[in-house]
Motif scaffolding. Structure first.
Motif, PDB file in Angstrom:
ATOM      1  N   LEU A  50       0.793  -1.227   0.000  1.00  0.00           N
ATOM      2  CA  LEU A  50       0.000   0.000   0.000  1.00  0.00           C
ATOM      3  C   LEU A  50       0.826   1.278   0.000  1.00  0.00           C
ATOM      4  CD1 LEU A  50      -2.542  -1.344   2.610  1.00  0.00           C
ATOM      5  CD2 LEU A  50      -2.878  -1.198   0.134  1.00  0.00           C
ATOM      6  N   GLU A  51       2.071   1.182   0.463  1.00  0.00           N
ATOM      7  CA  GLU A  51       2.995   2.315   0.502  1.00  0.00           C
ATOM      8  C   GLU A  51       2.419   3.533   1.224  1.00  0.00           C
ATOM      9  OE1 GLU A  51       3.949   2.823  -3.640  1.00  0.00           O
ATOM     10  OE2 GLU A  51       5.405   1.202  -3.584  1.00  0.00           O
ATOM     11  N   ASP A  52       1.609   3.280   2.243  1.00  0.00           N
ATOM     12  CA  ASP A  52       1.032   4.340   3.079  1.00  0.00           C
ATOM     13  C   ASP A  52       0.851   3.749   4.471  1.00  0.00           C
ATOM     14  OD1 ASP A  52      -0.876   5.936   4.524  1.00  0.00           O
ATOM     15  OD2 ASP A  52      -1.474   6.865   2.633  1.00  0.00           O
ATOM     16  N   THR A  53       1.549   4.313   5.433  1.00  0.00           N
ATOM     17  CA  THR A  53       1.545   3.731   6.768  1.00  0.00           C
ATOM     18  C   THR A  53       0.163   3.758   7.421  1.00  0.00           C
ATOM     19  OG1 THR A  53       2.732   3.665   8.861  1.00  0.00           O
ATOM     20  CG2 THR A  53       2.300   5.837   7.966  1.00  0.00           C
ATOM     21  N   ASP A  54      -0.589   4.845   7.222  1.00  0.00           N
ATOM     22  CA  ASP A  54      -1.928   4.931   7.822  1.00  0.00           C
ATOM     23  C   ASP A  54      -2.885   3.927   7.196  1.00  0.00           C
ATOM     24  OD1 ASP A  54      -1.110   6.967   9.533  1.00  0.00           O
ATOM     25  OD2 ASP A  54      -1.702   8.554   8.132  1.00  0.00           O
ATOM     26  N   VAL A  55      -2.841   3.798   5.895  1.00  0.00           N
ATOM     27  CA  VAL A  55      -3.722   2.855   5.205  1.00  0.00           C
ATOM     28  C   VAL A  55      -3.345   1.423   5.579  1.00  0.00           C
ATOM     29  CG1 VAL A  55      -4.480   2.012   2.946  1.00  0.00           C
ATOM     30  CG2 VAL A  55      -4.176   4.464   3.309  1.00  0.00           C
ATOM     31  N   VAL A 109      -4.702  -3.646   8.524  1.00  0.00           N
ATOM     32  CA  VAL A 109      -4.398  -4.637   9.561  1.00  0.00           C
ATOM     33  C   VAL A 109      -5.466  -4.598  10.656  1.00  0.00           C
ATOM     34  CG1 VAL A 109      -2.728  -5.386  11.302  1.00  0.00           C
ATOM     35  CG2 VAL A 109      -1.934  -4.625   9.047  1.00  0.00           C
ATOM     36  N   GLN A 110      -5.878  -3.403  11.042  1.00  0.00           N
ATOM     37  CA  GLN A 110      -6.930  -3.286  12.052  1.00  0.00           C
ATOM     38  C   GLN A 110      -8.236  -3.896  11.544  1.00  0.00           C
ATOM     39  OE1 GLN A 110      -7.020   0.897  13.018  1.00  0.00           O
ATOM     40  NE2 GLN A 110      -5.353   0.695  14.505  1.00  0.00           N
ATOM     41  N   LYS A 169      -7.445  -2.656  -5.620  1.00  0.00           N
ATOM     42  CA  LYS A 169      -8.355  -2.839  -6.756  1.00  0.00           C
ATOM     43  C   LYS A 169      -9.485  -1.809  -6.720  1.00  0.00           C
ATOM     44  CE  LYS A 169     -11.278  -6.375  -8.881  1.00  0.00           C
ATOM     45  NZ  LYS A 169     -11.780  -7.743  -8.737  1.00  0.00           N
ATOM     46  N   ARG A 170     -10.096  -1.616  -5.556  1.00  0.00           N
ATOM     47  CA  ARG A 170     -11.169  -0.616  -5.430  1.00  0.00           C
ATOM     48  C   ARG A 170     -10.645   0.775  -5.767  1.00  0.00           C
ATOM     49  NH1 ARG A 170     -12.506  -3.609  -0.768  1.00  0.00           N
ATOM     50  NH2 ARG A 170     -11.397  -2.105   0.529  1.00  0.00           N
ATOM     51  N   ASN A 171      -9.471   1.113  -5.273  1.00  0.00           N
ATOM     52  CA  ASN A 171      -8.900   2.429  -5.547  1.00  0.00           C
ATOM     53  C   ASN A 171      -8.586   2.617  -7.027  1.00  0.00           C
ATOM     54  OD1 ASN A 171      -9.106   3.168  -2.879  1.00  0.00           O
ATOM     55  ND2 ASN A 171      -6.968   2.735  -2.399  1.00  0.00           N
ATOM     56  N   ARG A 172      -8.078   1.550  -7.669  1.00  0.00           N
ATOM     57  CA  ARG A 172      -7.773   1.630  -9.094  1.00  0.00           C
ATOM     58  C   ARG A 172      -9.051   1.858  -9.916  1.00  0.00           C
ATOM     59  NH1 ARG A 172      -6.114  -3.244 -10.044  1.00  0.00           N
ATOM     60  NH2 ARG A 172      -7.892  -3.855 -11.290  1.00  0.00           N
ATOM     61  N   LEU A 173     -10.088   1.122  -9.602  1.00  0.00           N
ATOM     62  CA  LEU A 173     -11.361   1.283 -10.318  1.00  0.00           C
ATOM     63  C   LEU A 173     -11.953   2.663 -10.077  1.00  0.00           C
ATOM     64  CD1 LEU A 173     -12.956  -2.230  -9.782  1.00  0.00           C
ATOM     65  CD2 LEU A 173     -12.085  -1.270 -11.914  1.00  0.00           C
ATOM     66  N   LYS A 174     -11.824   3.138  -8.863  1.00  0.00           N
ATOM     67  CA  LYS A 174     -12.339   4.467  -8.531  1.00  0.00           C
ATOM     68  C   LYS A 174     -11.591   5.539  -9.335  1.00  0.00           C
ATOM     69  CE  LYS A 174     -13.114   7.412  -4.506  1.00  0.00           C
ATOM     70  NZ  LYS A 174     -12.898   7.544  -3.066  1.00  0.00           N
ATOM     71  N   TYR A 228      -3.004  -9.789   3.034  1.00  0.00           N
ATOM     72  CA  TYR A 228      -2.723  -9.788   1.593  1.00  0.00           C
ATOM     73  C   TYR A 228      -4.012  -9.550   0.804  1.00  0.00           C
ATOM     74  CZ  TYR A 228      -1.464 -11.682  -3.002  1.00  0.00           C
ATOM     75  OH  TYR A 228      -1.277 -11.856  -4.355  1.00  0.00           O
ATOM     76  N   ASN A 229      -5.056 -10.326   1.113  1.00  0.00           N
ATOM     77  CA  ASN A 229      -6.325 -10.194   0.391  1.00  0.00           C
ATOM     78  C   ASN A 229      -6.957  -8.827   0.616  1.00  0.00           C
ATOM     79  OD1 ASN A 229      -6.146 -12.779  -0.668  1.00  0.00           O
ATOM     80  ND2 ASN A 229      -7.318 -13.699   0.985  1.00  0.00           N
ATOM     81  N   GLU A 230      -6.951  -8.366   1.838  1.00  0.00           N
ATOM     82  CA  GLU A 230      -7.543  -7.055   2.159  1.00  0.00           C
ATOM     83  C   GLU A 230      -6.785  -5.936   1.443  1.00  0.00           C
ATOM     84  OE1 GLU A 230     -10.600  -5.009   4.080  1.00  0.00           O
ATOM     85  OE2 GLU A 230     -10.252  -7.159   4.284  1.00  0.00           O
ATOM     86  N   SER A 231      -5.467  -6.038   1.390  1.00  0.00           N
ATOM     87  CA  SER A 231      -4.647  -5.027   0.706  1.00  0.00           C
ATOM     88  C   SER A 231      -4.935  -5.018  -0.784  1.00  0.00           C
ATOM     89  CB  SER A 231      -3.156  -5.300   0.937  1.00  0.00           C
ATOM     90  OG  SER A 231      -2.820  -5.195   2.290  1.00  0.00           O
ATOM     91  N   LEU A 232      -4.963  -6.183  -1.399  1.00  0.00           N
ATOM     92  CA  LEU A 232      -5.235  -6.247  -2.834  1.00  0.00           C
ATOM     93  C   LEU A 232      -6.635  -5.762  -3.172  1.00  0.00           C
ATOM     94  CD1 LEU A 232      -3.469  -9.504  -4.071  1.00  0.00           C
ATOM     95  CD2 LEU A 232      -2.652  -7.155  -4.091  1.00  0.00           C
ATOM     96  N   ASN A 233      -7.605  -6.102  -2.337  1.00  0.00           N
ATOM     97  CA  ASN A 233      -8.970  -5.619  -2.564  1.00  0.00           C
ATOM     98  C   ASN A 233      -9.034  -4.097  -2.494  1.00  0.00           C
ATOM     99  OD1 ASN A 233     -10.031  -8.162  -2.973  1.00  0.00           O
ATOM    100  ND2 ASN A 233     -10.677  -8.406  -0.847  1.00  0.00           N
ATOM    101  N   LEU A 234      -8.333  -3.509  -1.540  1.00  0.00           N
ATOM    102  CA  LEU A 234      -8.298  -2.057  -1.409  1.00  0.00           C
ATOM    103  C   LEU A 234      -7.640  -1.419  -2.632  1.00  0.00           C
ATOM    104  CD1 LEU A 234      -8.818   0.459   0.323  1.00  0.00           C
ATOM    105  CD2 LEU A 234      -6.552   0.100   1.315  1.00  0.00           C
TER     106      LEU A 234
END
Length: 177
Positions: free
Chosen positions: A28-33, A38-39, A75-80, A67-73
């Protein structure tokens, strides 16, 4: 949940949070995200009967979930971003909105009108008011599992009801048809 189970969960959280955060950060290359991802994984685990859910090692399960949660995020961001780019280019080129947003809203409203009232209310609170499932459960005096069931039902219904419209919209976005 028993006190022993809570302590075990807390121990697992403390033991793995930092390494999972670093793992998520690599994607994700963003510490907050990365922290949010993870949370979110731990929150989902907490909401379920996690001791019975995990059939592999806890560490392996957590890594796969992050891994799955990161990739899903991603993907959603890319589509957005693709949609926003399309919208900005299309509006700039046309000088106006062609009504695809309006049409999508009409289709969504029509699809939602076919849902039972409670199911529709839960969906609208989640997606339009951006409330979390627990907040919806508290406000409507429902169990968390009931809220999750309504969301599953609503999303399944929308997926089926809007499949033709969304397919055309995606093709339009991708190929400029």
């Amino acid at each position: 949940m028993s006190l022993q189970t809570e302590k075990k969960f807390e121990e697992i959280f403390r033991m793995h949070f930092r390494e999972l955060h670093g793992y998520a950060y690599r994607f994700l290359e963003d510490t907050d995200v990365a922290e949010e991802v993870v949370q979110q994984v731990f929150l989902k685990l907490w909401e379920r009967d996690w001791e019975k859910l995990i059939h592999t090692s806890v560490r392996a399960y957590l890594y796969r979930a992050v891994y799955n949660e990161s990739l899903n995020l991603l993907k959603r961001n890319r589509l957005k971003k693709q949609y926003e780019t399309y919208q900005s280019q299309h509006v700039a080129a046309e000088g106006y909105n062609d009504g695809s947003d309006t049409e999508l809203k009409k289709q969504l409203h029509a699809a939602l009108s076919h849902l039972p009232e409670k199911c529709r209310t839960v969906f609208e609170m989640s997606r339009f008011q951006e409330l979390k499932n627990q907040e919806i459960a508290n406000e409507l005096n429902l169990s968390l599992k009931t809220v999750e069931g309504h969301m599953t039902k609503a999303l399944r219904h929308l997926r089926i009801y809007l499949v033709d419209y969304l397919t055309v919209l995606v093709l339009t976005l991708m190929f400029g048809l």
